[in-house]
Design a protein around this motif. Structure first.
Motif, PDB file in Angstrom:
ATOM      1  N   ALA A  36      45.974   7.421  -6.914  1.00 17.99           N
ATOM      2  CA  ALA A  36      45.353   7.836  -8.170  1.00 17.99           C
ATOM      3  C   ALA A  36      43.863   7.526  -8.217  1.00 17.99           C
ATOM      4  CB  ALA A  36      46.069   7.159  -9.343  1.00 17.99           C
ATOM      5  N   ALA A  37      43.465   6.405  -7.670  1.00 20.00           N
ATOM      6  CA  ALA A  37      42.071   5.981  -7.772  1.00 20.00           C
ATOM      7  C   ALA A  37      41.133   6.999  -7.120  1.00 20.00           C
ATOM      8  CB  ALA A  37      41.898   4.603  -7.141  1.00 20.00           C
ATOM      9  N   THR A  38      41.526   7.510  -5.946  1.00 17.03           N
ATOM     10  CA  THR A  38      40.681   8.497  -5.253  1.00 17.03           C
ATOM     11  C   THR A  38      40.585   9.785  -6.064  1.00 17.03           C
ATOM     12  OG1 THR A  38      41.429   7.586  -3.141  1.00 17.03           O
ATOM     13  CG2 THR A  38      40.303   9.702  -3.085  1.00 17.03           C
ATOM     14  N   ALA A  39      41.707  10.206  -6.646  1.00 17.79           N
ATOM     15  CA  ALA A  39      41.694  11.422  -7.464  1.00 17.79           C
ATOM     16  C   ALA A  39      40.798  11.243  -8.685  1.00 17.79           C
ATOM     17  CB  ALA A  39      43.116  11.767  -7.898  1.00 17.79           C
ATOM     18  N   LEU A  40      40.853  10.044  -9.294  1.00 11.34           N
ATOM     19  CA  LEU A  40      40.061   9.788 -10.498  1.00 11.34           C
ATOM     20  C   LEU A  40      38.566   9.937 -10.235  1.00 11.34           C
ATOM     21  CD1 LEU A  40      40.022   8.872 -13.470  1.00 11.34           C
ATOM     22  CD2 LEU A  40      39.969   6.502 -12.639  1.00 11.34           C
ATOM     23  N   SER A  41      38.134   9.619  -9.028  1.00  7.83           N
ATOM     24  CA  SER A  41      36.704   9.698  -8.707  1.00  7.83           C
ATOM     25  C   SER A  41      36.198  11.141  -8.728  1.00  7.83           C
ATOM     26  CB  SER A  41      36.428   9.067  -7.340  1.00  7.83           C
ATOM     27  OG  SER A  41      37.049   9.826  -6.305  1.00  7.83           O
ATOM     28  N   HIS A  42      37.104  12.134  -8.693  1.00  7.44           N
ATOM     29  CA  HIS A  42      36.708  13.544  -8.709  1.00  7.44           C
ATOM     30  C   HIS A  42      36.651  14.131 -10.128  1.00  7.44           C
ATOM     31  CE1 HIS A  42      37.677  13.142  -4.457  1.00  7.44           C
ATOM     32  NE2 HIS A  42      37.146  14.338  -4.238  1.00  7.44           N
ATOM     33  N   VAL A  43      37.125  13.388 -11.093  1.00 10.34           N
ATOM     34  CA  VAL A  43      37.221  13.912 -12.453  1.00 10.34           C
ATOM     35  C   VAL A  43      35.900  13.717 -13.190  1.00 10.34           C
ATOM     36  CG1 VAL A  43      38.398  13.689 -14.684  1.00 10.34           C
ATOM     37  CG2 VAL A  43      39.708  13.528 -12.558  1.00 10.34           C
ATOM     38  N   ALA A  44      35.449  14.758 -13.865  1.00  9.19           N
ATOM     39  CA  ALA A  44      34.266  14.699 -14.724  1.00  9.19           C
ATOM     40  C   ALA A  44      34.530  15.566 -15.948  1.00  9.19           C
ATOM     41  CB  ALA A  44      33.027  15.188 -13.977  1.00  9.19           C
ATOM     42  N   ARG A  45      33.728  15.384 -16.966  1.00  5.16           N
ATOM     43  CA  ARG A  45      33.957  16.114 -18.208  1.00  5.16           C
ATOM     44  C   ARG A  45      33.929  17.623 -17.989  1.00  5.16           C
ATOM     45  NH1 ARG A  45      34.153  16.117 -23.637  1.00  5.16           N
ATOM     46  NH2 ARG A  45      32.992  17.718 -24.763  1.00  5.16           N
ATOM     47  N   ASP A  46      33.050  18.103 -17.145  1.00 10.59           N
ATOM     48  CA  ASP A  46      32.937  19.540 -16.928  1.00 10.59           C
ATOM     49  C   ASP A  46      33.617  19.982 -15.635  1.00 10.59           C
ATOM     50  OD1 ASP A  46      31.544  20.163 -19.276  1.00 10.59           O
ATOM     51  OD2 ASP A  46      29.668  19.470 -18.404  1.00 10.59           O
ATOM     52  N   PHE A  47      34.541  19.184 -15.114  1.00 12.44           N
ATOM     53  CA  PHE A  47      35.244  19.554 -13.886  1.00 12.44           C
ATOM     54  C   PHE A  47      36.060  20.820 -14.141  1.00 12.44           C
ATOM     55  CE2 PHE A  47      39.006  19.464 -11.134  1.00 12.44           C
ATOM     56  CZ  PHE A  47      38.422  19.347  -9.890  1.00 12.44           C
ATOM     57  N   PRO A  48      35.892  21.858 -13.303  1.00 19.19           N
ATOM     58  CA  PRO A  48      36.578  23.131 -13.543  1.00 19.19           C
ATOM     59  C   PRO A  48      37.981  23.149 -12.965  1.00 19.19           C
ATOM     60  CG  PRO A  48      35.120  23.365 -11.682  1.00 19.19           C
ATOM     61  CD  PRO A  48      34.964  21.949 -12.165  1.00 19.19           C
ATOM     62  N   GLY A  49      38.853  22.355 -13.497  1.00 25.52           N
ATOM     63  CA  GLY A  49      40.205  22.330 -12.959  1.00 25.52           C
ATOM     64  C   GLY A  49      41.117  21.439 -13.771  1.00 25.52           C
ATOM     65  N   ILE A  50      42.279  21.107 -13.180  1.00 30.74           N
ATOM     66  CA  ILE A  50      43.312  20.343 -13.875  1.00 30.74           C
ATOM     67  C   ILE A  50      43.845  19.261 -12.947  1.00 30.74           C
ATOM     68  CG2 ILE A  50      43.965  22.349 -15.266  1.00 30.74           C
ATOM     69  CD1 ILE A  50      46.471  22.548 -13.402  1.00 30.74           C
ATOM     70  N   LEU A  51      44.731  18.413 -13.504  1.00 29.95           N
ATOM     71  CA  LEU A  51      45.341  17.337 -12.729  1.00 29.95           C
ATOM     72  C   LEU A  51      46.854  17.446 -12.793  1.00 29.95           C
ATOM     73  CD1 LEU A  51      45.201  14.531 -11.249  1.00 29.95           C
ATOM     74  CD2 LEU A  51      45.257  13.507 -13.534  1.00 29.95           C
ATOM     75  N   VAL A  52      47.503  17.373 -11.604  1.00 30.77           N
ATOM     76  CA  VAL A  52      48.960  17.261 -11.517  1.00 30.77           C
ATOM     77  C   VAL A  52      49.240  15.932 -10.824  1.00 30.77           C
ATOM     78  CG1 VAL A  52      51.109  18.273 -10.679  1.00 30.77           C
ATOM     79  CG2 VAL A  52      49.188  19.767 -11.283  1.00 30.77           C
ATOM     80  N   THR A  53      49.982  15.034 -11.482  1.00 30.70           N
ATOM     81  CA  THR A  53      50.187  13.713 -10.889  1.00 30.70           C
ATOM     82  C   THR A  53      51.620  13.219 -11.091  1.00 30.70           C
ATOM     83  OG1 THR A  53      49.466  11.395 -10.893  1.00 30.70           O
ATOM     84  CG2 THR A  53      49.317  12.578 -13.001  1.00 30.70           C
ATOM     85  N   ASP A  54      52.114  12.567 -10.039  1.00 29.56           N
ATOM     86  CA  ASP A  54      53.409  11.894 -10.139  1.00 29.56           C
ATOM     87  C   ASP A  54      53.242  10.681 -11.057  1.00 29.56           C
ATOM     88  OD1 ASP A  54      56.021  11.272  -9.715  1.00 29.56           O
ATOM     89  OD2 ASP A  54      55.714  10.367  -7.741  1.00 29.56           O
ATOM     90  N   ILE A  55      54.327  10.297 -11.748  1.00 31.04           N
ATOM     91  CA  ILE A  55      54.241   9.119 -12.623  1.00 31.04           C
ATOM     92  C   ILE A  55      54.399   7.851 -11.807  1.00 31.04           C
ATOM     93  CG2 ILE A  55      55.445   7.835 -14.432  1.00 31.04           C
ATOM     94  CD1 ILE A  55      55.949  10.375 -15.903  1.00 31.04           C
ATOM     95  N   ARG A  56      55.425   7.788 -10.974  1.00 35.11           N
ATOM     96  CA  ARG A  56      55.736   6.560 -10.236  1.00 35.11           C
ATOM     97  C   ARG A  56      54.959   6.527  -8.918  1.00 35.11           C
ATOM     98  NH1 ARG A  56      58.220   3.435 -14.063  1.00 35.11           N
ATOM     99  NH2 ARG A  56      59.853   4.636 -15.119  1.00 35.11           N
ATOM    100  N   MET A  57      53.950   5.659  -8.847  1.00 35.66           N
ATOM    101  CA  MET A  57      53.156   5.502  -7.619  1.00 35.66           C
ATOM    102  C   MET A  57      52.720   4.047  -7.515  1.00 35.66           C
ATOM    103  SD  MET A  57      50.688   8.873  -7.492  1.00 35.66           S
ATOM    104  CE  MET A  57      49.913   8.512  -9.071  1.00 35.66           C
TER     105      MET A  57
END
Length: 448
Positions: A36-57
């Motif tokens: 999750a931490a690596t994915a979070l580094s790609h997120v920004a307010r104007d990021f043109p996309g979405i997030l799909v994530t497993d709950i249990r990690m």
């Protein structure tokens, strides 16, 4: 335009590989992460996309990741992937801001459908934000006189040139075209901005009070005048006087107005002392004042004083390619005015709006936009092609085709692929028709 990207997070290699293959086969861009931490580094307010994530990690779990993403952007779509025992947890997560959830094992088609809906929502969010930035950043004239047609581009250039001068202006145009809007744009873009803009509807002033209203009066000037009173012209000192429906003025009042404009002075009723005026006059009429002057119902000398510069505001019929984008703009304005979220406008609605004949011009279109923003039914009957009097069938059909293509381009943000697919055309056919009608893709994108 930056491609929309799906951030997919799962600590199991085979699930990441399966999701990546499924989404790539649907021509969707996906970037996979094992933590999750690596994915979070790609997120920004104007990021043109979405997030799909497993709950249990291990480490940061999906719920913590979702919470951090929503701190960055509360409108970021997050899709949670759950095991069988986590459904209640996922339902609670949706109350906390998750967009949707998928229960393992999910069908590939279910993943694609959910992702596409989330991407549509993200696209709408970003379009609304871009529109707000656009409205905030546009100069006064661009914000007030919206449209990318040739006639509107020319009108804005004229308004900019006029605003920089002190010349008096005559604005002519049909009812509802936006004559007052143009007058206010001139005032706001001029050195007189910040001073009064006094709107006088000449047709609404009582005939027996019009002189007092315009020029003011001294105490005792007529029965009931117990004290002196400023007229509207004096009230506008330093600013702009907008004389709407000036053709409704009687000939005697026209004569006094001519003196005021010519000498830049006003004399109150009951006084002989002229008062200097520092105002700019802008007059408006839906009538052809030259024809009125020739018929003797309007003073020719007043016309010549007023029309130092003449602006002609086009009918909506003369700039049909502006209608879809203008409707979108008016819906956004209405939503802001009523403190409502900006609603999504389906392409079918834009197409119908573009095809309709708006006899009331922008005023009628604005009323329709208000109703749409309020969630009321939109009456969009009366197609324009059926009312094109005095035009050949070929011209009417060409105009109708142009407005439909413009509507589809607006609905799809300038995307040619989405446009030609929605219209049932080949790419080559769409390109040829855009060339024929003088439509540019750039005019229908935010960058345009």
């Amino acid at each position: 335009m930056t491609r929309e990207t799906i951030l997919f997070v799962d600590d199991e290699d085979h699930l990441r590989l399966s999701a990546e293959q499924t989404l790539h086969l649907e021509d969707l861009d996906v970037t996979c992460f094992s933590d999750a931490a690596t994915a979070l580094s790609h997120v920004a307010r104007d990021f043109p996309g979405i997030l799909v994530t497993d709950i249990r990690m291990p480490g940061m779990d999906g719920l913590t990741l979702m919470a951090k993403v929503l701190e960055i952007d509360p409108e970021f779509p997050v899709i949670l992937v759950t095991g069988h025992g986590d459904v209640d947890l996922a339902v609670q997560s949706m109350r906390d801001g998750a967009y949707d959830f998928l229960e393992k094992p999910y069908a590939p088609s279910r993943l694609v459908t959910t992702v596409r809906r989330a991407l549509d929502k993200r696209r709408l969010t970003q379009e609304n934000r871009a529109l707000r930035r656009q409205v905030g950043a546009r100069d006064t004239i661009e914000a007030r006189l919206t449209g990318r047609s040739e006639v509107m581009t020319k009108l804005r250039a004229q308004v900019r040139a006029i605003a920089a001068t002190e010349a008096d202006v005559l604005i002519q145009g049909a009812t509802g075209t936006g004559k007052e809007v143009a007058a206010r744009a001139i005032h706001r873009a001029s050195a007189r901005d910040g001073k009064p803009f006094v709107h006088i509807n000449c047709a609404a002033l009582p005939a027996d009070l019009i002189e007092s209203e315009l020029f003011g009066h001294e105490a005792g000037a007529f029965p009931g005048a117990t004290r002196a009173r400023f007229g509207k012209f004096e009230h506008a000192r330093g600013g702009t006087v907008f004389l709407d429906e000036i053709d409704a003025m009687s000939q005697p009042v026209q004569a006094k107005l001519l003196t005021a404009i010519q000498n830049r002075t006003v004399t109150r009723l009951g006084s002989n002392d002229p008062i200097a005026l520092d105002v700019r006059f802008i007059a408006a009429s839906k009538q052809d004042l030259e024809a009125e002057a020739a018929a003797g119902t309007f003073r020719p000398d007043l016309l010549y004083r007023l029309n130092v510069v003449t602006l002609r505001i086009p009918d909506l019929e003369d700039r049909r390619e502006d209608i879809p984008r203008l409707f979108t703009h008016l819906v956004a304005e209405a939503a802001a005015r009523y403190k409502l979220p900006i609603p999504e406008i389906p392409g079918a609605v834009l197409t119908a709006v573009a095809a309709r004949k708006w006899t009331g011009n922008v005023r009628e279109l604005r009323n329709a936009a208000d109703r749409f923003a309020l969630g009321l039914d939109l009456d969009i009957g009366n197609p324009a092609s059926s009312g094109a009097e005095g035009r050949s069938l070929a011209d009417s059909m060409a105009e109708h085709e142009k407005s439909l293509i413009a509507a589809s381009l607006t609905a799809h943000g300038g995307s040619l692929k989405d446009t030609y697919e929605s219209l049932g055309l080949s790419r080559k056919a769409l390109y040829e028709k855009m060339q024929k009608h003088g439509l540019s893709r750039g005019s229908f994108t935010d960058e345009g």
